[in-house]
Design an enzyme around this catalytic site. Sequence first.
Site, PDB file in Angstrom:
ATOM      1  N   GLU A  73      46.115  40.957  41.187  1.00  0.00           N
ATOM      2  CA  GLU A  73      45.128  40.541  42.237  1.00  0.00           C
ATOM      3  C   GLU A  73      45.807  40.799  43.681  1.00  0.00           C
ATOM      4  O   GLU A  73      45.246  40.852  44.669  1.00  0.00           O
ATOM      5  CB  GLU A  73      44.518  38.971  41.954  1.00  0.00           C
ATOM      6  CG  GLU A  73      43.456  38.754  42.541  1.00  0.00           C
ATOM      7  CD  GLU A  73      42.972  37.496  42.351  1.00  0.00           C
ATOM      8  OE1 GLU A  73      41.730  37.279  41.717  1.00  0.00           O
ATOM      9  OE2 GLU A  73      43.287  36.245  42.153  1.00  0.00           O
ATOM     10  N   HIS A 116      52.712  45.469  15.581  1.00  0.00           N
ATOM     11  CA  HIS A 116      51.857  45.954  14.136  1.00  0.00           C
ATOM     12  C   HIS A 116      50.448  46.082  14.890  1.00  0.00           C
ATOM     13  O   HIS A 116      49.697  46.517  13.878  1.00  0.00           O
ATOM     14  CB  HIS A 116      51.698  44.748  13.388  1.00  0.00           C
ATOM     15  CG  HIS A 116      53.072  44.479  12.671  1.00  0.00           C
ATOM     16  ND1 HIS A 116      53.594  44.811  11.535  1.00  0.00           N
ATOM     17  CD2 HIS A 116      54.071  43.840  13.200  1.00  0.00           C
ATOM     18  CE1 HIS A 116      54.685  44.440  11.260  1.00  0.00           C
ATOM     19  NE2 HIS A 116      55.116  43.734  12.240  1.00  0.00           N
ATOM     20  N   LYS A 152      30.731  39.246  42.326  1.00  0.00           N
ATOM     21  CA  LYS A 152      29.840  37.686  42.640  1.00  0.00           C
ATOM     22  C   LYS A 152      28.643  37.882  43.194  1.00  0.00           C
ATOM     23  O   LYS A 152      27.524  37.390  42.952  1.00  0.00           O
ATOM     24  CB  LYS A 152      30.821  37.038  43.355  1.00  0.00           C
ATOM     25  CG  LYS A 152      31.994  36.319  42.865  1.00  0.00           C
ATOM     26  CD  LYS A 152      32.720  35.375  43.617  1.00  0.00           C
ATOM     27  CE  LYS A 152      34.290  34.942  43.111  1.00  0.00           C
ATOM     28  NZ  LYS A 152      35.149  34.397  43.990  1.00  0.00           N
TER      29      LYS A 152
HETATM   30  O1  PA5 Z   1      44.169  33.662  43.410  1.00  0.00           O
HETATM   31  C1  PA5 Z   1      43.047  33.453  43.872  1.00  0.00           C
HETATM   32  O2  PA5 Z   1      43.073  33.253  44.973  1.00  0.00           O
HETATM   33  C2  PA5 Z   1      41.937  33.421  42.925  1.00  0.00           C
HETATM   34  O3  PA5 Z   1      42.311  33.648  41.736  1.00  0.00           O
HETATM   35  C3  PA5 Z   1      41.246  31.846  42.867  1.00  0.00           C
HETATM   36  O4  PA5 Z   1      42.385  30.887  42.509  1.00  0.00           O
HETATM   37  C4  PA5 Z   1      40.231  31.672  41.887  1.00  0.00           C
HETATM   38  O5  PA5 Z   1      39.253  32.633  42.241  1.00  0.00           O
HETATM   39  C5  PA5 Z   1      39.580  30.330  41.982  1.00  0.00           C
HETATM   40  O6  PA5 Z   1      39.441  29.995  43.226  1.00  0.00           O
HETATM   41  P1  PA5 Z   1      39.025  28.487  43.802  1.00  0.00           P
HETATM   42  O7  PA5 Z   1      40.156  27.756  43.644  1.00  0.00           O
HETATM   43  O8  PA5 Z   1      38.469  28.495  45.193  1.00  0.00           O
HETATM   44  O9  PA5 Z   1      37.849  27.873  43.010  1.00  0.00           O
END
Ligand code: PA5
Length: 426
Positions: free
Chosen positions: A278, A299, A414
């Site tokens: 990410e 395996h 989303k």
């Molecule tokens: O790293 C990030 O910013 C994301 O993976 C968030 O942690 C994830 O989308 C969850 O978001 P939130 O804490 O706003 O629910």
Amino acid sequence: MIKVDVSNVISEEEINKYAPSVKRVNQMINDKSGAGNDFLGWVDWPENYNKEEVERLLEDAKYVRENFDVLVVAGIGGSYLGARCALDALKGIRNTEKPEIIFMGQTFSPNYTAQVLEYLKGKKFAINVISKSGTTTETSIAFRLLKDLLERQVGKAEARKSIFAVTDKARGALKTLCNNEGYHTYVLPDDIGGRYSVLTPVGLFPLACAGVDVKAMLKGAQEARKEFDNADLKKNMCYRYAVSRDYMYRHNKPVEMYVTYEPQMSQISEWLKQLFGESEGKEKKGLLPTSATFSTDLHSLGQFIQDGTPLLFETILNVVNPELDVTIPSDKDDLDGLNYLAGKKLSYVNQMAYQGTLKAHEEDGGVPCNIIAIEKMDAKTLGYLFYFFMRACAMSAYLLEINPFNQPGVEIYKKNMFHLLGKKGY
Ligand code: PA5
């Protein structure tokens, strides 16, 4: 606590060529001047964390440990993976102590969700809801369901005392709910993004409830912060690892495979996949992080790694001294032919599997392998490792000229989903 060997991936000569860029990027991280610089709060967090809040959180965790059979942690992504992987790494499949920790809200799966809700019926459970934005749909649905069940089981007033939230200090639907209902609330600071938040209450609260020594974890991170804030490529293992990744990326190895020999470490690979995937996977750039647990996956994926398309390098997390061990017994008939191992420990067999595989992959398969040797896995080492990887990730992403702290690509699914679900405004 750890030793990092990148010598099979990059030569000292090539490492040295990175010196000017590493110096520049390190400066950017230290003085918080790079892209996404308003999300660099995690850099000094091991020193600057809110001590009073941690004391309060520990008090509340004690209350949870003494009063509940189950803690359900609702969150996803950075609000889930850190606690999940730490719990697995430190406890494995042992979940005998009260409270049992269960995760929810990391999926829309009706099967999983229904099973958890069924399991909780009649049990004394508390809820730890975690969301920085306070609006993440998976988490919000899970929390609505959990709150509803809890209120039906114990009544609204008692439920209030059993809900522990981690969210933004001022914004979001969850914060409003916390204010209105008076839940116990801890803050995920503005300048720390989800995947860099494991050392904040996001990770600390559920881990403290599970009996993990979270102060030791912070101490480990403090040591890492002191060790890795300089651009000395001779000594700084964190940046040596970061440049080895960059070098692989620029030399036709677009896939990094995190390898462990301990199934209870495989969730750390999930955390790593989120952290690096990410943070770096933007503008059509970045290594693809993937993972395998050996010898299990030898395996299955072993054939591909040895002989398939040569697109990957490995980063091996090798725990040298396991917490527990098992001795192989002797058998008078020896029909299975295993007596040559009688009296040997499984840790020895596992290490031989590791060494044999390393040689096979490096020498015969031409797969470059980074080795991170971990002396032993405990809370302090884990805190140290978390910081090591977060800092390496910031360095790697900046070397690619990527902002490590946003995730613009995640919003697109989303929007489509909200449109299909009929959410207002989509
Ligand atoms: O790293 C990030 O910013 C994301 O993976 C968030 O942690 C994830 O989308 C969850 O978001 P939130 O804490 O706003 O629910």
